[in-house]
Design an enzyme around this catalytic site. Structure first.
Site, mmCIF file in Angstrom:
data_model
loop_
_atom_site.group_PDB
_atom_site.id
_atom_site.type_symbol
_atom_site.label_atom_id
_atom_site.label_comp_id
_atom_site.label_asym_id
_atom_site.label_seq_id
_atom_site.Cartn_x
_atom_site.Cartn_y
_atom_site.Cartn_z
ATOM 1 N N SER A 100 -7.888 -1.870 6.133
ATOM 2 C CA SER A 100 -7.449 -1.486 4.805
ATOM 3 C C SER A 100 -8.540 -0.545 3.768
ATOM 4 C CB SER A 100 -6.929 -2.472 4.675
ATOM 5 O OG SER A 100 -6.454 -2.080 3.073
ATOM 6 N N GLU A 108 -8.536 -1.105 1.438
ATOM 7 C CA GLU A 108 -8.364 -2.480 -0.308
ATOM 8 C C GLU A 108 -10.084 -2.817 -0.062
ATOM 9 O OE1 GLU A 108 -5.944 -3.270 -2.221
ATOM 10 O OE2 GLU A 108 -5.057 -1.254 -1.762
ATOM 11 N N TYR A 144 -5.555 -9.718 0.329
ATOM 12 C CA TYR A 144 -5.698 -8.415 1.446
ATOM 13 C C TYR A 144 -6.111 -7.875 1.672
ATOM 14 C CZ TYR A 144 -3.123 -5.057 3.982
ATOM 15 O OH TYR A 144 -3.053 -4.102 5.209
#
Length: 329
Positions: A125, A127, A149
């Site tokens: 990801s 992120e 996350y």
């Protein structure tokens, strides 16, 4: 005929990946914690529910994972499982870390232990990068995650890299930036916006309440990104790739396009609530997907504006079909 096991098949990416692999002639197994009880709504929406072989597997349980691999003997394993909401990860940090990091480790260790020639894809990801300012992140950009996350995804990334180097596994991570589709659940802000706008256009008097709409992201079309996952496992050598459109837009722009598509002015229907702002949010996210373009011959076909319109059009068609079914019944 190749065999693929998709862990997390019930989600957006899992359903689109299953359809792609079936179209390519794969035998597709879908892993779920309880295959007998799960609804697999997305598979049904894509009309492939009956074509996928479903197996119960808990990726947080090493024995369960190993037994599944020895039974299915897949050529390829796609790890798309785990808690997938950034916002929810602040409320459920332990569940998020365990489902993503421990689950990935169990899959890698089971592949190593089984000694089967399995190619492994891990869903990474953007992120992981955190806030890079206006720097376009690529595969060499350091990780500075700003959510539970992101922390979990960063841990999983390094586990994959470690097993690839230590045990020569064909294991790759796709560092995917935001990618949307009609299969997104409403807890994701893009789908929340689309569903609300369509309801308001149909006469609902509701007001949509949102958090920070000035965040900027690289938004793509999920079916495009699924192809990149498959391409990674067709390479002679495993590697990691940033997958994105290369174009960053504000959430405000997404909102405007959605509401304009249904003939409305968004300012008349939206309220900003500062209490919905995340504790540590990423202001802007920029991506450099040039490696995927050069080595995988992959590039995104749809940018954010097209994605927004496609999601609205699909929602309108879905509501039209439901209305027709009500009339005929």
């Amino acid at each position: 005929m190749k065999t693929a096991l998709i862990c997390g098949i019930s989600g957006q990416d899992g359903a689109y990946l299953a359809r792609l692999l079936l179209d390519k002639g794969y035998q597709v197994y879908g892993g779920s914690r309880d295959a007998q009880m799960a609804s697999f709504t997305n598979l049904a929406r894509l009309s492939i529910r009956q074509d996928v072989k479903l197996v119960s597997v808990s990726i947080n349980d090493f024995r369960s994972v190993l037994q599944t691999l020895l039974k299915v003997k897949p050529d390829e394993v796609y790890n798309l499982a785990g808690q997938s909401s950034v916002g929810l990860s602040f409320e459920q940090p332990v569940e998020t870390l365990e489902s993503i990091s421990v689950g990935t480790l169990n899959l890698l260790e089971a592949i190593r232990f089984s000694n089967l020639p399995i190619k492994f894809y891990n869903a990474g990801s953007s992120e992981c990068f955190g806030d890079t300012g206006r720097e376009a992140a690529d595969e060499m950009t350091p990780f500075r995650p700003r959510s539970p996350y992101g922390v979990a995804k960063a841990a999983a990334f390094w586990q994959v890299a470690n097993y690839r180097e230590a045990y020569q596994l064909h294991a790759s991570t796709g560092i995917l930036f935001n990618h949307e589709s009609p299969l997104r659940p409403e807890r994701f802000v893009t789908q929340k916006i689309v569903v609300s706008a369509c309801r308001i256009a149909n006469g609902s008097a509701e007001t949509l309440t949102l958090g920070n709409i000035d965040i900027a992201r690289d938004w793509g079309w999920a079916p495009d990104y699924i192809e990149a996952m498959w391409l990674m496992l067709q390479q002679p050598k495993p590697d990691d790739y940033v997958i994105a459109t290369g174009q960053t837009r504000k959430l405000r722009d997404f909102i405007q396009i959605v509401f304009e598509t249904v003939g409305l002015h968004w300012e008349d229907h939206i309220i900003i609530d500062p209490s919905l702002f995340r504790p540590t949010d990423i202001a802007e996210g920029y991506a450099n997907p040039s490696k995927a373009r050069k080595q995988l011959s992959w590039q995104a076909h749809y940018k954010m504006a097209e994605v927004a319109k496609l999601m609205v059009e699909e929602r309108i068609q879905t509501e039209g079909r439901r209305a027709a079914q009500i009339v005929t019944s």
